[in-house]
Enzyme design. Structure first.
Site, PDB file in Angstrom:
ATOM      1  CE  LYS A 138      -5.786   4.797   5.469  1.00 25.87           C
ATOM      2  NZ  LYS A 138      -4.625   4.050   5.143  1.00 25.87           N
ATOM      3  CG  ASP A 149       0.961  -4.347   5.946  1.00 25.81           C
ATOM      4  OD1 ASP A 149       0.857  -3.453   5.071  1.00 25.81           O
ATOM      5  OD2 ASP A 149       0.451  -5.484   5.806  1.00 25.81           O
ATOM      6  N   GLY A 196      -6.703  -4.871   3.574  1.00 25.51           N
ATOM      7  CA  GLY A 196      -7.057  -5.523   2.309  1.00 25.51           C
ATOM      8  C   GLY A 196      -7.565  -4.575   1.256  1.00 25.51           C
ATOM      9  N   GLY A 197      -7.445  -3.259   1.536  1.00 26.09           N
ATOM     10  CA  GLY A 197      -7.837  -2.285   0.519  1.00 26.09           C
ATOM     11  C   GLY A 197      -7.086  -2.520  -0.792  1.00 26.09           C
ATOM     12  N   GLY A 198      -5.852  -2.976  -0.667  1.00 23.65           N
ATOM     13  CA  GLY A 198      -5.052  -3.265  -1.862  1.00 23.65           C
ATOM     14  C   GLY A 198      -5.183  -4.709  -2.314  1.00 23.65           C
ATOM     15  N   GLY A 201       0.820  -1.209   0.000  1.00 26.12           N
ATOM     16  CA  GLY A 201       0.000   0.000   0.000  1.00 26.12           C
ATOM     17  C   GLY A 201       0.855   1.260   0.000  1.00 26.12           C
ATOM     18  CB  SER A 202      -0.131   4.773  -0.572  1.00 26.24           C
ATOM     19  OG  SER A 202      -1.122   4.899   0.426  1.00 26.24           O
ATOM     20  CD  GLU A 211      -1.806  -6.365   3.313  1.00 29.99           C
ATOM     21  OE1 GLU A 211      -1.342  -5.371   2.755  1.00 29.99           O
ATOM     22  OE2 GLU A 211      -2.990  -6.437   3.668  1.00 29.99           O
TER      23      GLU A 211
HETATM   24  C1  5RP Z   1      -3.401  -3.691   1.322  1.00 32.21           C
HETATM   25  C2  5RP Z   1      -3.594  -3.150   2.686  1.00 32.21           C
HETATM   26  C3  5RP Z   1      -3.025  -1.809   2.975  1.00 32.21           C
HETATM   27  O1  5RP Z   1      -2.152  -1.897   4.047  1.00 32.21           O
HETATM   28  C4  5RP Z   1      -4.153  -0.876   3.293  1.00 32.21           C
HETATM   29  O2  5RP Z   1      -5.091  -0.904   2.221  1.00 32.21           O
HETATM   30  C5  5RP Z   1      -3.669   0.553   3.513  1.00 32.21           C
HETATM   31  O3  5RP Z   1      -3.221   1.082   2.313  1.00 32.21           O
HETATM   32  P1  5RP Z   1      -2.735   2.587   2.197  1.00 32.21           P
HETATM   33  O4  5RP Z   1      -1.515   2.704   3.040  1.00 32.21           O
HETATM   34  O5  5RP Z   1      -2.477   2.787   0.734  1.00 32.21           O
HETATM   35  O6  5RP Z   1      -3.862   3.465   2.678  1.00 32.21           O
HETATM   36  O7  5RP Z   1      -4.182  -3.735   3.557  1.00 32.21           O
HETATM   37  O8  5RP Z   1      -4.051  -4.906   1.157  1.00 32.21           O
END
Ligand code: 5RP
Length: 226
Positions: free
Chosen positions: A122, A82, A96-98, A28-29, A104
Site C-alpha cells: 500500500k 482502519d 474506499g476500495g470497499g 476491509g481485509s 470511514e
Molecule cells: C474500505 C477501505 C479499506 O480500508 C481499504 O480498501 C483497504 O482494504 P484492504 O485492507 O482489504 O486492502 O478503505 O472502504
C-alpha cells in the site's frame, strides 16, 4: 503471505488501544484482522465498545461479540484502526476500495488517534498510481458529478456490482476516478468536495496519525511527519 503481513500489522496496532474505552473499527481485509484481535481482547475481559465504519464491519463485530455503539451516542472515539488502499510518504491516503469511505472518514474525524494498518504493497510515492480514487456521489446527479470530475482531469467510472451500480451503505454511488498522479492531495480534495452531488472523496489528508506497516518478516510503526 500478504495476509500474514496484514495480520502482523493489525496485531501490532493493538498497542494503541491500551486505555481506550471506545474504538473505531475499520473496513476491509486488513481491518478484519484487527477486529478479530479486538474481539479476543474483549473475550479476555477488556471493557471496550466500538463504532463500526460499515454495515459489513458491524455484522462481523456483532458475530464476534464486540459491543457496538452508534457514532451519535459517543462524544469521541479514543482510537480508530482502519486500512488503506494507498499511503504516500506524507501519510496522505486513498481509501474506499470497499466503498466505506464516507463512514470511514467520519469515524476517523471523530477519533482522537487514527491508526492505519496495511501491508507494504500500500506504500506509494505518489497517490493514484495503483488505485483509482473513489468518490461517493448522490445517485440523483451522478452524471453531472462525473462530468465535473472530468473537468478536474479525472476519468470517473461508475462502480458496478453484479452488473448494476454499486450502492454504498448510505444509498449512494461510487465513481472510481483515474486521476493519477495526485501530487497535491489537499488541493485535489478541496476541488472535489466543491463539486455538486459529491458526498465524500476517498482522499484522506491529515488523518493518519500512525501507520503500522506489515512486511513479510517484520512490522514498522511510523508516526506522521510533522
Ligand atoms: C474500505 C477501505 C479499506 O480500508 C481499504 O480498501 C483497504 O482494504 P484492504 O485492507 O482489504 O486492502 O478503505 O472502504
Amino acid at each position: 503471505m500478504q495476509d500474514d503481513a496484514k495480520k502482523r500489522a493489525a496485531e501490532s496496532a493493538l498497542q494503541f488501544i491500551q486505555g481506550a474505552s471506545v474504538v473505531g473499527l475499520g473496513t476491509g481485509s486488513t481491518a478484519k484482522f484487527a477486529i478479530e484481535a479486538i474481539a479476543a481482547l474483549i473475550r479476555d475481559g477488556a471493557r471496550l465498545k466500538a463504532v463500526a465504519t460499515s454495515i459489513a464491519t458491524a455484522a462481523l463485530a456483532g458475530q464476534l461479540g464486540i459491543p457496538l455503539v452508534d457514532l451519535n451516542d459517543v462524544a469521541e472515539i479514543d482510537v480508530t484502526i482502519d486500512g488503506a488502499d494507498e499511503i504516500d510518504p506524507g501519510f496522505n491516503m486513498i481509501k474506499g476500495g470497499g466503498g466505506a469511505l464516507t463512514r470511514e472518514k467520519l469515524v476517523a474525524l471523530a477519533s482522537r488517534k487514527r491508526v492505519i494498518i496495511a501491508d507494504e504493497s500500500k506504500l506509494v510515492d505518489v497517490l493514484g498510481r495503483t488505485r483509482p480514487l473513489p468518490v461517493e456521489v448522490l445517485p440523483f446527479s451522478w452524471r453531472m458529478s462525473s462530468r465535473l470530475l472530468e473537468k478536474l482531469g479525472c476519468k470517473p467510472i461508475l462502480r458496478q456490482s453484479r452488473e448494476a451500480a454499486f450502492v454504498t451503505d448510505n444509498g449512494n454511488y461510487i465513481l472510481d476516478c483515474e486521476c493519477s498522479p495526485i501530487r497535491e492531495p489537499r488541493e485535489t480534495e478541496r476541488q472535489i468536495r466543491l463539486i455538486p452531488g459529491v458526498i465524500e472523496s476517498g482522499l484522506f489528508v491529515d488523518i493518519a496519525d500512525i501507520i503500522v506497516i506489515g512486511f513479510q518478516d517484520r512490522v514498522e510503526v511510523r508516526a506522521r511527519p510533522q
